[in-house]
Design a protein around this motif. Sequence first.
Motif, mmCIF file in Angstrom:
data_model
loop_
_atom_site.group_PDB
_atom_site.id
_atom_site.type_symbol
_atom_site.label_atom_id
_atom_site.label_comp_id
_atom_site.label_asym_id
_atom_site.label_seq_id
_atom_site.Cartn_x
_atom_site.Cartn_y
_atom_site.Cartn_z
ATOM 1 N N SER A 159 0.830 -1.299 0.087
ATOM 2 C CA SER A 159 0.074 -0.014 0.062
ATOM 3 C C SER A 159 0.861 1.207 0.004
ATOM 4 C CB SER A 159 -0.945 0.067 1.399
ATOM 5 O OG SER A 159 -0.419 0.093 2.494
ATOM 6 N N MET A 160 0.185 2.307 -0.392
ATOM 7 C CA MET A 160 0.925 3.745 -0.336
ATOM 8 C C MET A 160 1.560 3.843 1.205
ATOM 9 S SD MET A 160 -0.116 7.553 -1.103
ATOM 10 C CE MET A 160 -1.616 7.336 0.510
ATOM 11 N N ARG A 161 0.702 3.259 2.060
ATOM 12 C CA ARG A 161 1.120 3.864 3.638
ATOM 13 C C ARG A 161 2.373 3.075 4.145
ATOM 14 N NH1 ARG A 161 0.566 1.563 8.452
ATOM 15 N NH2 ARG A 161 0.530 2.930 10.156
ATOM 16 N N GLY A 186 -0.420 6.726 -5.024
ATOM 17 C CA GLY A 186 -1.611 7.096 -3.929
ATOM 18 C C GLY A 186 -2.578 7.722 -4.613
ATOM 19 N N GLU A 198 -6.074 7.549 -3.048
ATOM 20 C CA GLU A 198 -5.802 7.547 -1.822
ATOM 21 C C GLU A 198 -5.494 8.997 -1.230
ATOM 22 O OE1 GLU A 198 -3.508 4.065 0.044
ATOM 23 O OE2 GLU A 198 -3.170 3.806 -1.822
ATOM 24 N N ARG A 214 -5.529 13.506 2.745
ATOM 25 C CA ARG A 214 -6.438 12.663 2.255
ATOM 26 C C ARG A 214 -7.993 13.500 2.174
ATOM 27 N NH1 ARG A 214 -4.882 7.213 5.384
ATOM 28 N NH2 ARG A 214 -3.860 6.043 3.534
#
Length: 208
Positions: A90-92, A151, A156, A203
């Motif tokens: 994931s981006m995170r 993202g 995201e 976000r």
Amino acid sequence: MPGAPTPPPGCSAPVRGRPRSEAVEQAIVEGVIRLLEEGVPLAELSIERIARTAGVGKATIYRRWSGKEELFVDVLRSMEGPDAALPGTSMRDDLVCLLDHLRRHGLDLRRSTLLHNVFAQMKTLPKLWDAYHEVVIDPRRRVMHDVLRRGVADGELPADTDIEFASDLIAGPMLLRSVLRSDAPLVEDLPEQIVDTVLAGLRPAGRG
């Protein structure tokens, strides 16, 4: 010297191959590091002195590097260690991995102190400073930019996110603590704290 903590799952250093000339090149790189640790200024490091310290001939160095700038960049890159391999989940997760790499870098006190000293000297050597940014810093910035663009593409982050500014917001706090504030704690969950705080502000409303 305190050992570096284990990186988060999926965030591991890549395995690199071993070229036939690695032993010679490593001796040269370690020779430069030894001279720096002894307090020899960058500007006074001659190829002849490096060769003598490493126990090799000058021609051996010139066969591998065109000059001091190219050699010094490789020395700095070796001191910083390999870049982190991103998990890609994931981006995170990728952002946390990138920040944890910076955190562990800051925990290595011997390497960190020497790098700080070298960085201060490099600012008076424009060619070396530019080469270091081109070979080491800029590629790492592009990696974070690519993660953030992914993202945006995945929804995201907002489509109008300023990628460069967002990158600075994420990397800035860790660089501040690892480079400028040697007294600041580099706790294990600091990457998650920084990433989650910044992403909450970037976000779209309603996204967690």
